[in-house]
Design an enzyme around this catalytic site. Structure first.
Site, PDB file in Angstrom:
ATOM      1  N   GLY A  72      -5.159  14.295  42.729  1.00 36.54           N
ATOM      2  CA  GLY A  72      -3.888  14.188  42.639  1.00 36.54           C
ATOM      3  C   GLY A  72      -3.227  13.764  41.362  1.00 36.54           C
ATOM      4  N   ASN A 100      -2.501  20.541  29.343  1.00 35.67           N
ATOM      5  CA  ASN A 100      -2.346  21.053  30.636  1.00 35.67           C
ATOM      6  C   ASN A 100      -1.064  20.252  31.043  1.00 35.67           C
ATOM      7  OD1 ASN A 100      -2.747  20.599  33.644  1.00 35.67           O
ATOM      8  ND2 ASN A 100      -3.678  22.680  33.049  1.00 35.67           N
ATOM      9  N   CYS A 131      -1.265  23.408  41.407  1.00 33.40           N
ATOM     10  CA  CYS A 131      -2.171  22.056  41.959  1.00 33.40           C
ATOM     11  C   CYS A 131      -2.009  22.032  43.351  1.00 33.40           C
ATOM     12  CB  CYS A 131      -1.808  20.877  41.403  1.00 33.40           C
ATOM     13  SG  CYS A 131      -2.915  19.638  41.858  1.00 33.40           S
ATOM     14  N   GLY A 218     -15.991  25.508  42.056  1.00 31.04           N
ATOM     15  CA  GLY A 218     -17.455  25.881  41.942  1.00 31.04           C
ATOM     16  C   GLY A 218     -17.707  27.236  42.295  1.00 31.04           C
ATOM     17  N   GLY A 244     -12.579  29.875  37.577  1.00 27.48           N
ATOM     18  CA  GLY A 244     -13.126  29.418  38.849  1.00 27.48           C
ATOM     19  C   GLY A 244     -14.484  30.165  39.059  1.00 27.48           C
TER      20      GLY A 244
END
Length: 304
Positions: A72, A100, A131, A218, A244
């Site tokens: 978050g 970022n 996000c 992952g 990614g």
């Protein structure tokens, strides 16, 4: 330029390996382990206008081939990053860094970017409109081309430095959103962010994460990320940063062949904090194995 060098929005990187935001803190944490100047760059922790505590715990869950997170955007706020984190970073990292940025309104994105744009060590602004773990912000801007373009235009209006827009995979047509950002003035695109996912605790019969859902990252998402990098890089004229599930030197090569100019390494940093250093060290041997002289020559090479 060396055989590992690439150029991202006019800024030369010694190599294309960049730790991804949220997995590398503000840099000095990893500098205690090794000389982080071996990196091409890194993207520091997602930063908002005001400090954020983040989501309630638990906010991390394991997956079969990755992990879920719903942190978050916990961060100290942009003013603290500028006054406290960047001076510490300057002591250990001597290259341009990727800032970022996240927000809960178009104006907030613009305010944070305007502040960070004035910092000498910031090379690029990575605008996170993707996000999935923050209600009312982040991904709400990244799932609609018009909203994505609105944020991009607002940031472009206040920033002199290159703007990378970070895209969400949780959409029907990522190419439409990528093109909208390009048309609105983005200098580059980062993709993908995490994929919406869920785990359930069999004992409690409730979701593992307090946020219910989280972002899956992952190795499980690598083929999905590769497909989207492939699609977007063919549809736009600006550079793409691929991320990614990247966890090896071979993955880096595959991402570049799909069309990425540089590659971010995320979740695997949390499993092995030395992984980016190891990937960089292994790249020359992997390039030799596949007959690659200069890594920049293979960008988009799989498109024929």
């Amino acid at each position: 330029m060396g055989r590992l060098s690439v150029s991202l929005c006019g800024i030369e990187l010694d190599n294309p390996v960049i730790p991804a935001s949220g997995t590398f803190g503000y840099g000095h944490e990893f500098a205690a382990l090794y000389d982080i100047n071996c990196l091409g760059s890194f993207s520091f922790k997602g930063t908002t206008l005001q400090p954020r505590f983040g989501n309630p715990v638990p906010r991390i869950a394991e997956g079969n081939a990755g992990m879920l997170n719903a942190v978050g955007l916990q961060n100290p706020g942009v003013d603290a990053v500028i006054s406290r984190e960047l001076p510490k970073l300057r002591e250990v990292f001597h290259k341009p860094v990727i800032a970022n940025v996240s927000g809960f309104s178009v104006d907030e994105y613009a305010q944070v970017c305007a502040k960070l744009d004035g910092e000498e060590q910031v090379g690029w602004l990575e605008v996170n409109i993707s996000c999935p773990n923050v209600h009312g912000g982040g991904m709400s801007f990244g799932t609609d081309p018009k909203s994505a373009a609105e944020v991009t235009r607002a940031v472009r209006a206040v920033a002199k430095k290159p703007v990378l827009v970070k895209l969400s995979p949780n959409v029907t047509d990522i190419v439409a959103i990528a093109k909208a950002c390009e048309d609105a003035g983005a200098d580059g695109l980062s993709l993908i962010n995490t994929v919406m996912a869920l785990r359930i605790d069999l004992k409690t019969r409730r979701p593992v994460l307090a946020n219910v859902t989280g972002g899956l990252s992952g190795p499980a998402v690598f083929p999905l990320a590769l497909r989207m990098v492939w699609q977007v890089s063919q549809a736009v004229k600006i550079p793409v940063v691929g991320l990614g599930g990247v966890s090896s030197a071979e993955d880096v090569i595959e991402m570049l062949l799909a069309g990425a100019t540089a590659v971010q390494v995320g979740a695997v940093n949390l499993k092995n904090p030395f992984v980016c250093k190891e990937i960089i060290e292994k790249l020359p041997a992997v390039m030799d194995r596949y007959g690659i002289e200069n890594i920049q020559d293979i960008i988009g090479g799989a498109h024929g």
